[in-house]
Design a protein around this motif. Structure first.
Motif, mmCIF file in Angstrom:
data_model
loop_
_atom_site.group_PDB
_atom_site.id
_atom_site.type_symbol
_atom_site.label_atom_id
_atom_site.label_comp_id
_atom_site.label_asym_id
_atom_site.label_seq_id
_atom_site.Cartn_x
_atom_site.Cartn_y
_atom_site.Cartn_z
ATOM 1 N N PHE A 56 28.580 15.371 79.826
ATOM 2 C CA PHE A 56 29.123 14.501 78.786
ATOM 3 C C PHE A 56 27.928 13.812 78.135
ATOM 4 C CE2 PHE A 56 32.859 11.274 78.133
ATOM 5 C CZ PHE A 56 32.665 11.315 76.763
ATOM 6 N N LEU A 57 27.614 14.240 76.927
ATOM 7 C CA LEU A 57 26.466 13.734 76.196
ATOM 8 C C LEU A 57 26.912 13.085 74.904
ATOM 9 C CD1 LEU A 57 24.272 16.952 76.537
ATOM 10 C CD2 LEU A 57 24.123 14.893 77.953
ATOM 11 N N VAL A 58 26.139 12.124 74.441
ATOM 12 C CA VAL A 58 26.420 11.473 73.164
ATOM 13 C C VAL A 58 25.186 11.561 72.269
ATOM 14 C CG1 VAL A 58 28.170 9.886 74.070
ATOM 15 C CG2 VAL A 58 25.760 9.182 74.035
ATOM 16 N N ILE A 66 27.413 8.571 67.237
ATOM 17 C CA ILE A 66 27.853 9.316 66.054
ATOM 18 C C ILE A 66 28.328 10.724 66.397
ATOM 19 C CG2 ILE A 66 26.435 7.964 64.476
ATOM 20 C CD1 ILE A 66 24.451 10.376 64.473
ATOM 21 N N GLY A 67 28.293 11.072 67.675
ATOM 22 C CA GLY A 67 28.770 12.384 68.096
ATOM 23 C C GLY A 67 28.780 12.471 69.606
ATOM 24 N N TYR A 68 29.431 13.524 70.097
ATOM 25 C CA TYR A 68 29.457 13.758 71.538
ATOM 26 C C TYR A 68 29.723 15.229 71.811
ATOM 27 C CZ TYR A 68 34.470 14.444 71.562
ATOM 28 O OH TYR A 68 35.721 14.957 71.325
ATOM 29 N N VAL A 69 29.431 15.642 73.010
ATOM 30 C CA VAL A 69 29.813 16.960 73.526
ATOM 31 C C VAL A 69 30.267 16.744 74.957
ATOM 32 C CG1 VAL A 69 27.465 17.603 74.255
ATOM 33 C CG2 VAL A 69 29.170 19.399 73.798
ATOM 34 N N LEU A 70 31.324 17.453 75.331
ATOM 35 C CA LEU A 70 31.949 17.267 76.635
ATOM 36 C C LEU A 70 32.316 18.621 77.213
ATOM 37 C CD1 LEU A 70 33.366 15.391 78.725
ATOM 38 C CD2 LEU A 70 35.360 15.457 77.234
ATOM 39 N N GLY A 71 31.973 18.823 78.461
ATOM 40 C CA GLY A 71 32.350 20.061 79.133
ATOM 41 C C GLY A 71 32.142 19.916 80.625
ATOM 42 N N ALA A 85 32.005 16.923 68.754
ATOM 43 C CA ALA A 85 32.372 16.292 67.480
ATOM 44 C C ALA A 85 31.218 15.440 66.970
ATOM 45 C CB ALA A 85 33.617 15.420 67.648
ATOM 46 N N VAL A 86 31.121 15.382 65.650
ATOM 47 C CA VAL A 86 30.155 14.522 64.968
ATOM 48 C C VAL A 86 30.928 13.761 63.899
ATOM 49 C CG1 VAL A 86 28.079 14.469 63.515
ATOM 50 C CG2 VAL A 86 28.229 16.101 65.417
ATOM 51 N N SER A 87 30.670 12.468 63.793
ATOM 52 C CA SER A 87 31.330 11.660 62.760
ATOM 53 C C SER A 87 31.123 12.301 61.397
ATOM 54 C CB SER A 87 30.763 10.238 62.742
ATOM 55 O OG SER A 87 31.130 9.542 63.891
ATOM 56 N N PRO A 88 32.166 12.311 60.564
ATOM 57 C CA PRO A 88 32.065 12.972 59.255
ATOM 58 C C PRO A 88 30.864 12.553 58.412
ATOM 59 C CG PRO A 88 34.339 12.384 59.698
ATOM 60 C CD PRO A 88 33.509 11.785 60.808
ATOM 61 N N GLY A 96 25.267 18.379 65.503
ATOM 62 C CA GLY A 96 26.125 19.230 66.320
ATOM 63 C C GLY A 96 25.316 20.294 67.043
ATOM 64 N N ARG A 97 24.353 20.890 66.346
ATOM 65 C CA ARG A 97 23.480 21.896 66.950
ATOM 66 C C ARG A 97 22.676 21.282 68.098
ATOM 67 N NH1 ARG A 97 18.547 22.127 66.458
ATOM 68 N NH2 ARG A 97 18.453 21.034 64.467
#
Length: 159
Positions: A56-58, A66-71, A85-88, A96-97
């Motif tokens: 779980f990273l932000v 402003i974004g996160y990834v979860l797995g 997700a990344v804030s619009p 995101g990359r």
């Protein structure tokens, strides 16, 4: 000037780091901004991931998430990327990359030899990113997101 570049100040204070519990309210805001109501995770889902062998990273921009990834690692060799997700306001800047690359590093460090994910068939931006990063479409999953189909994608890593 690239879109949003003024917001990022050249990315000098952007950090991809591990989630901390006090990040939760900001992560929930990113979630709300990024997904339709029927597709959003609520607080309990995020909390449940903390009990697993999770990644779980932000994306922290000067203290603002402003974004996160979860797995999580499903077994000794397969990781599942559950959400990214990344804030619009900050999309299109490579955040995101960066989140995806850090997720891959953490998951493989935990022993993952393969990462699987599902992505909406209509999310061309994410699909293009995944393909560029070496993911391949394995199959289409009908109605995965309610009325929307998803692609199951996989990326294998060398031992």
């Amino acid at each position: 000037m690239r879109k949003g570049e003024d917001l990022l100040n050249g990315l000098e204070c952007l950090a991809i780091r591990l989630f901390k519990i006090n990040d939760l309210s900001q992560v929930l805001m990113v979630e709300k901004e990024s997904f339709h109501p029927g597709q959003q995770y609520d607080e309990s889902v995020f909390m449940r991931y903390l009990d697993m062998k999770h990644v779980f990273l932000v994306a922290d921009l000067c203290g603002k998430i402003i974004g996160y990834v979860l797995g999580f690692v499903e077994d000794s060799s397969i990781a599942h990327l559950a959400s990214i997700a990344v804030s619009p306001s900050y999309r299109g800047l490579g955040i995101g990359r960066q989140l995806l690359e850090e997720f891959e590093k953490k998951a493989t460090a935990l022993g993952a030899k393969r990462i699987v994910l599902e992505v909406s068939t209509s999310n061309t931006v994410a699909l293009n990113m995944y393909v560029k990063k070496g993911y391949r479409i394995v199959r289409r999953i009908p109605k995965y997101y309610g009325d929307e189909d998803a692609y199951l994608m996989i990326k294998d890593f060398k031992s």
